[in-house]
Design an enzyme around this catalytic site. Structure first.
Site, short mmCIF file in Angstrom:
data_model
loop_
_atom_site.label_atom_id
_atom_site.label_comp_id
_atom_site.label_asym_id
_atom_site.label_seq_id
_atom_site.Cartn_x
_atom_site.Cartn_y
_atom_site.Cartn_z
N CYS A 134 9.23 -13.56 -61.36
CA CYS A 134 9.63 -13.44 -62.76
C CYS A 134 10.29 -14.73 -63.24
O CYS A 134 11.45 -15.00 -62.91
CB CYS A 134 10.59 -12.26 -62.93
SG CYS A 134 11.22 -12.06 -64.61
N CYS A 137 13.33 -14.18 -65.52
CA CYS A 137 14.51 -13.78 -64.77
C CYS A 137 15.17 -14.96 -64.06
O CYS A 137 16.39 -15.12 -64.07
CB CYS A 137 14.16 -12.73 -63.72
SG CYS A 137 13.28 -11.29 -64.32
N ASP A 138 14.36 -15.80 -63.40
CA ASP A 138 14.90 -16.76 -62.45
C ASP A 138 14.64 -18.23 -62.79
O ASP A 138 15.13 -19.12 -62.09
CB ASP A 138 14.31 -16.49 -61.06
CG ASP A 138 14.65 -15.09 -60.56
OD1 ASP A 138 15.78 -14.63 -60.84
OD2 ASP A 138 13.81 -14.46 -59.91
#
Length: 316
Positions: A134, A137-138
């Site tokens: 992701c 997300c990261d």
């Protein structure tokens, strides 16, 4: 006899726990069932930086906070793998797990989706330590660094373009000689000076030290040449599969296993709701799962009230 609940929630990720909070606050009897520890994929996330109210929070810590909220008003939690859900003659639902059987007036499916893995050495070892599925997300953890994106479809190319806004360099490694993504997405990637491509190449191993990813070992599937590429992160986009097997017999999934709902989170079968990553949707995030769950929890309450009223009229 199987224990009965007003609603049973299949899954205890962020969506499942939020649905439990809303339903139990409405004085419904609630059971969450999960085959693993509550929190779902949050437990594999080192830090969460895009959840409102927290500048940064560890994934497992956020899971603990959500679990505390979800059980505060009486919702229960049980371990178990759901085998199937079946309708009963009285309009309720029979939930069969590998541990126990339960019944409920409503069911909220929050089973999520699983990333298709490369199944190569180092992938599991470095998940959350440089291996990610992701970019939203990261991606921020790799500002100014070199990252690798594995895949050639829409998700891989879209996420590579997103990462190019954060990383110093993005290398797309694809096993074919051309991308499968939509042309408009390809054009954007090809025009981005930060993105380069390695064709006809497959990742054979994810390399790292005792703390984090340091690169990948790849093989050209045309020449069999093996080489190593140094990188701080590896983002894998070779597919996503819904965890919907327990409810496929209900006829609420499409050919690929995704569940379709309306904006009330209702499926095609009355009394069955679906939320989060198992739904056919565009953005799969903690925040979107939580939003789905609030809607489903409220509408499960309304359905439950009508169900009980109809049942009482029959018995009068």
């Amino acid at each position: 006899m199987a224990q009965h609940y007003d609603t049973i929630i299949l899954g205890a990720g962020p969506g499942g726990m939020t649905a439990a909070t809303y339903a139990s606050r409405a004085n419904m009897s609630v059971l969450m069932i999960d085959r693993g520890i509550y929190g779902g994929q949050m437990n594999n996330t080192a830090e969460v930086e895009n959840y409102p109210g927290f500048e940064s929070i560890l994934g497992p810590e956020l899971a603990e906070k959500m679990y505390a909220s979800s059980t505060k008003f009486g919702a229960e939690y049980a371990f178990g793998s759901v085998l199937h859900v079946e309708a009963q003659n009285d309009g309720t639902w029979h939930v069969v797990t590998d541990m126990d059987d339960y019944t409920a007036n409503t069911v909220i499916v929050a089973t999520g989706a699983a990333n298709v893995k490369l199944a190569v050495p180092g992938e599991d070892q470095y998940t959350g330590r440089g291996v990610s599925y992701c970019a939203v997300c990261d991606g921020a953890f790799f500002r100014g660094q070199h990252v690798i994106v594995v895949g050639g479809g829409d998700s891989a190319v879209e996420e590579a373009t997103y990462l190019a806004g954060l990383a110093d360099k993005v290398t797309i490694v694809h096993r074919r000689d051309k991308l499968r993504a939509q042309k408009i997405l390809q054009d954007r990637a090809f025009a981005n000076e930060k993105i380069d491509f390695i064709w006809n190449t497959e990742v054979e191993e994810i390399l790292g030290d005792d703390k984090k990813v340091t690169g990948v070992r790849v093989r050209n599937n045309q020449t069999d040449e093996v080489s190593e590429i140094a990188a701080a992160g590896v983002f894998i986009y070779v597919g996503l599969t819904p965890v919907s097997e327990p409810v496929q017999a209900l006829g609420i999934t499409d050919a690929n296993g995704w569940i379709h709902t309306n904006d009330r989170m209702e499926t095609a079968v009355p009394g069955i709701f679906a939320i989060g990553d198992v739904r056919d949707k565009e953005l799969r995030q903690i925040t979107t799962a939580v939003g789905d769950a609030a809607i489903a929890g409220q509408n499960a309450f309304s359905y439950n009230e009508n169900f009980k009223m109809a049942a009482s009229e029959v018995t009068e």
